[in-house]
Structures are given as structure tokens and as C-alpha cells.
Enzyme design. Structure first.
Site, mmCIF file in Angstrom:
data_model
loop_
_atom_site.group_PDB
_atom_site.id
_atom_site.type_symbol
_atom_site.label_atom_id
_atom_site.label_comp_id
_atom_site.label_asym_id
_atom_site.label_seq_id
_atom_site.Cartn_x
_atom_site.Cartn_y
_atom_site.Cartn_z
ATOM 1 N N GLU A 74 0.910 13.305 -20.184
ATOM 2 C CA GLU A 74 1.472 13.230 -21.531
ATOM 3 C C GLU A 74 0.497 13.726 -22.591
ATOM 4 O O GLU A 74 0.598 13.380 -23.765
ATOM 5 C CB GLU A 74 1.908 11.791 -21.822
ATOM 6 N N TYR A 120 1.340 -6.877 -42.564
ATOM 7 C CA TYR A 120 0.410 -6.087 -41.767
ATOM 8 C C TYR A 120 1.114 -4.959 -41.024
ATOM 9 O O TYR A 120 0.532 -3.894 -40.808
ATOM 10 C CB TYR A 120 -0.363 -6.990 -40.798
#
Length: 208
Positions: A74, A120
Site C-alpha cells: 500500500e 480533540y
């Protein structure tokens, strides 16, 4: 100790930590870092918990293998992120359970898969587009990632998993772990009345 040696050791430490905490399994998942003269990437068919600093793949800027074992299959995902994001210094791709589960849901918004559940998540990930499904290794997947990478530091591959770029290895790791935790929260909250962050709260976070 050279910068490359430090990068090799940092990749292996992160891989061991990710694997030990069950954020990826078997030989799935891959990590890379940008170097002054190319890239370092984890090898193909090697568990992230068993990485050897000396055997990481070193690639030229054009993707040619210079040293080490053959890189992850990948690698094109990583190169697509680097080519579109000049500030990217590291890329992490995982098959983490909750993120993959969300990538299989039929009712997500493909422009932004996860809602703004926590501050966050907004600060570390932002928006998360869904990349349509392509079979593993299909070069069209790289093109699809490249179309989004210039505007998004993180993408979610349908029925596959997240790919996240960061300005450092620690930043990329923090973002993909925040993404996985938010995916877990999303699944836990699914079907419950949920108080998401408002548009005004999201905009305030993006300005920080």
C-alpha cells in the site's frame, strides 16, 4: 546518531506500540516517514510488532526501492498523501477495528464520516471524507486518495480503514488514534440521542 537512524527506530517503536495495543492485527497496517532523500516505509507481510529498523524499506522520491525489504503493497497510499501534502512528514495507515466498522456503515456522510463528538477529534483530525471502495492494490485507489489529500489530512477507505498524514510521526499517530477512539464512541452512541459539538464550537476549535 543520524536522522535516518532515529527515524527507523521511531517507526519500529510506534509499530510495536500500535500492535501491542491491538490497533492493528496480523501483518496489516503500515507506517512511513519522509526523509531528505526519499521515504522510509514498513515492509510488506511483516507485523508492526516485529519490525527491524535495519530492514525497513528505503524508497527514492519516485518510489524506487533503494535498500531494505520490499515496502508495503500500500505504498502508493503513502506517496499520494506526501505528494499532495507538502507539510506531511509521516503517514500511518491502520485496519483498526472501530474505524473499519464505521467505514462499512451504509448511513454515513461521505463528505465527513464522523460527527464532531469531542474537541480533540476536531483539532487532530478535522473532517474525514470517505474514499469509495476499491479492491486492494487497485491503482485507482491512489487517485481517489490524491483527490482528497490536498484538503484533508485524514481519509477513511471504505471497507478498509484510515490513512492519516501528520507534520511528524507523533502527530500522525496521535491523529489516527484519536480517529479510532472517535469511531468507537460513534458506534457506542449510535441510536442514542447525542449532543455533538455545535458549528460555532467547531469553528472556534479550528481557529486555535
Amino acid at each position: 546518531m543520524s536522522a535516518e537512524t532515529r527515524a527507523r527506530e521511531a517507526i519500529c517503536r510506534l509499530g510495536a506500540s500500535i500492535f501491542a495495543r491491538g490497533l492493528t492485527f496480523g501483518s496489516s497496517g503500515n507506517i512511513s516517514m519522509r526523509l531528505a532523500d526519499g521515504y522510509l516505509m514498513t515492509p510488506t507481510n511483516v507485523a508492526l510488532g516485529e519490525l527491524d529498523p535495519a530492514r525497513l524499506a528505503k524508497l527514492a522520491p519516485d518510489g524506487m526501492l533503494l535498500a531494505g525489504d520490499a515496502p508495503t503493497k500500500e505504498s502508493f497510499l503513502h506517496r499520494a498523501m506526501y505528494e499532495e501534502r507538502g507539510t506531511a512528514e509521516a503517514v500511518v495507515h491502520l485496519h483498526s477495528t472501530h474505524s473499519v466498522a464505521v467505514s462499512c456503515l451504509a448511513d454515513v456522510d461521505p463528505a465527513n464520516v464522523l460527527p464532531p463528538i469531542t474537541a480533540y477529534y476536531v483539532m487532530r483530525v478535522g473532517t474525514l471524507p470517505l474514499v469509495p471502495y476499491f479492491r486492494p492494490g487497485d491503482p485507482k485507489l491512489a487517485d481517489a486518495v490524491r483527490e482528497l489529500a490536498g484538503r484533508h489530512q485524514a481519509v477513511l477507505l471504505a471497507n478498509h480503514g484510515p490513512v492519516v498524514a501528520g507534520t511528524s510521526l507523533s502527530a500522525a499517530a496521535a491523529a489516527i488514534e484519536e480517529l479510532e477512539e472517535t469511531a468507537r464512541l460513534h458506534l457506542l452512541l449510535h441510536g442514542h440521542r447525542t449532543r455533538f459539538l455545535t458549528e460555532a464550537q467547531v469553528e472556534e476549535l479550528r481557529s486555535l
